[in-house]
Design an enzyme around this catalytic site. Structure first.
Site, short mmCIF file in Angstrom:
data_model
loop_
_atom_site.label_atom_id
_atom_site.label_comp_id
_atom_site.label_asym_id
_atom_site.label_seq_id
_atom_site.Cartn_x
_atom_site.Cartn_y
_atom_site.Cartn_z
CG HIS A 14 -1.83 1.21 1.30
ND1 HIS A 14 -3.17 1.09 1.56
CD2 HIS A 14 -1.61 2.53 1.14
CE1 HIS A 14 -3.74 2.29 1.55
NE2 HIS A 14 -2.80 3.19 1.31
CG HIS A 16 -0.74 7.14 -0.91
ND1 HIS A 16 -1.98 7.29 -1.48
CD2 HIS A 16 -0.95 6.47 0.25
CE1 HIS A 16 -2.90 6.74 -0.71
NE2 HIS A 16 -2.30 6.23 0.35
CE LYS A 100 -7.91 2.25 -0.74
NZ LYS A 100 -6.69 2.41 0.03
CG HIS A 137 -9.74 4.25 3.48
ND1 HIS A 137 -8.54 4.90 3.58
CD2 HIS A 137 -10.50 4.69 4.52
CE1 HIS A 137 -8.56 5.73 4.63
NE2 HIS A 137 -9.74 5.61 5.21
CG HIS A 175 -4.77 2.01 5.87
ND1 HIS A 175 -6.12 1.92 6.12
CD2 HIS A 175 -4.64 2.75 4.75
CE1 HIS A 175 -6.75 2.59 5.18
NE2 HIS A 175 -5.90 3.09 4.34
CG ASP A 248 -1.53 4.78 4.10
OD1 ASP A 248 -1.58 5.22 2.93
OD2 ASP A 248 -2.31 5.12 5.00
C1 NCD Z 1 -3.50 9.05 2.22
C2 NCD Z 1 -3.09 10.12 1.21
O1 NCD Z 1 -2.55 11.13 1.61
O2 NCD Z 1 -3.31 9.90 0.01
N1 NCD Z 1 -3.46 9.62 3.53
C3 NCD Z 1 -3.32 8.95 4.69
O3 NCD Z 1 -3.41 9.58 5.75
N2 NCD Z 1 -3.09 7.67 4.72
C4 NCD Z 1 -4.83 8.51 1.88
C5 NCD Z 1 -5.17 7.24 2.60
O4 NCD Z 1 -4.59 6.19 2.34
O5 NCD Z 1 -6.07 7.28 3.45
ZN ZN Z 2 -3.17 5.14 1.80
#
Ligand code: NCD
Ligand code: ZN
Length: 346
Positions: A14, A16, A100, A137, A175, A248
């Protein structure tokens, strides 16, 4: 004296990576230690179709520095208009490894998420048929539900009903931040996994709120009480194949974090493996780290484990990680565990 442990190269289930200048800056931080990652699709606009995912994959590979290897495992952002046939084609071509589900409004860039679950029934049924994983999520967004209860309520109101209505659907509860999430994953066998982040093994809600508000510890789902952190630690370090690493890691610039309405997300790509070595050592479970970071994830996703290894080294002096990484959009603060760390990746 230094200790060194070889480990099958880990993956991040996971992550970003964002886009543009941010992507260019954060991608090497992950690719240095990790072979693959499940790439979150919450760009603006989101990665919705197979064509969107193919284009995003190309941008990720173009941003990879010369000489670094990394395989982005692409995901599609489920909307009420998602076409089951487009999803099936993106899966069949090998491009897409998961879809997702964001409940609308649950987190950063989730406005196009799902409001009415009946409207995605066809996609979920198709996914169950072809064995494509749904990454979830797991928070309800109802304004009358306390933010600290949103995960537990999601399990009862959404996750369990969706799984019952769609037999055979493979689901990753992402998460997880609560004992409830741990228990739910443990109470089911085939086809349900749970990812756990690095930071939720380290912080509880006090870290965010005591002694002044700490925006760099604010993420979603928000860190909960200490008893929940301990339940996550027990799950991660148990070796149970249903739990695996999804960092995450979610970069936001300092300007977007340190403000009156700060973004949610902790950036842990830079120091995740050293922090995990610290946590697993603390729990007397260094021998379970490879399962959590390198083996359980590929097994769930029915992918081969990585063929090469990394080496974790414990040294006598604390390791100095960068406080921030520079990006073309501004600095991004690296997650600070608040204690000295003696582990590094060779
Ligand atoms: C994530 C993001 O910034 O894209 N933020 C987070 O707090 N984890 C989004 C997410 O996975 O909830
Ligand atoms: Zn995330």
């Amino acid at each position: 004296m230094s200790t060194s442990i070889p480990l099958t190269r880990p993956d991040d289930w996971h992550l970003h990576l964002r886009d543009g200048a941010m992507l260019k800056a954060v991608l090497p931080e992950t690719a240095r230690d990790f072979a693959r990652a499940i790439i979150m699709p919450n760009l603006v606009p989101p990665v919705v179709t197979g064509a969107d995912a193919a284009a995003y994959r190309d941008r990720i590979l173009a941003a990879l520095p010369e000489g670094m290897a990394f395989e982005p495992l692409m995901t599609l952002y489920l909307t009420e208009d998602t076409d089951p046939e487009d999803v099936a084609a993106a899966h069949a071509s090998g491009l897409v490894k998961a879809v997702k589900l964001y409940p609308a409004g649950a987190t950063t860039n989730s406005a196009s998420g799902v409001r009415d679950f009946d409207r995605v029934r066809g996609v979920l049924e198709k996914m169950a048929e072809i064995g494509l994983t749904l990454c979830v999520h797991g928070e309800v967004t109802d304004s009358d539900i306390d933010i600290f209860d949103r995960e537990a309520v999601f399990i009862d109101r959404v996750l369990d009903p969706v799984r019952r209505a769609t037999p055979g659907l493979r689901v990753v509860m992402e998460h997880i931040t609560t004992r409830n999430g741990v228990d739910y994953v443990r109470s089911n066998d085939e086809g349900l996994g749970g990812t756990i982040t690095t930071h939720h093994l380290i912080i509880n809600r006090n870290h965010i709120l005591v002694g002044g508000i700490k925006p760099h510890y604010y993420c979603l789902p928000v860190a909960k009480r200490e008893e929940h952190r301990l339940a996550l630690r027990a799950a991660a370090t148990s070796g149970d194949a249903r739990f695996f690493l999804g960092t995450d890691s979610a970069p936001h610039t300092d300007a977007n974090k340190e403000t009156a309405c700060g973004c949610a997300g902790c950036f842990t790509a830079t120091n995740t493996m050293p922090l995990l070595a610290h946590v697993f050592e603390e729990e007397g479970a260094l021998d379970k780290l490879e399962a959590f970071a390198s083996k359980n994830g590929p097994a769930f996703y029915r992918l081969p484990e990585n063929a090469d290894t990394i080496t974790l080294i414990k040294q006598d002096e604390p390791v100095a990680f960068p406080d921030k990484i520079e990006t073309g959009e501004g600095p991004v603060t690296v997650f600070d565990p608040g204690f000295p760390v003696f582990w590094k990746v060779a």
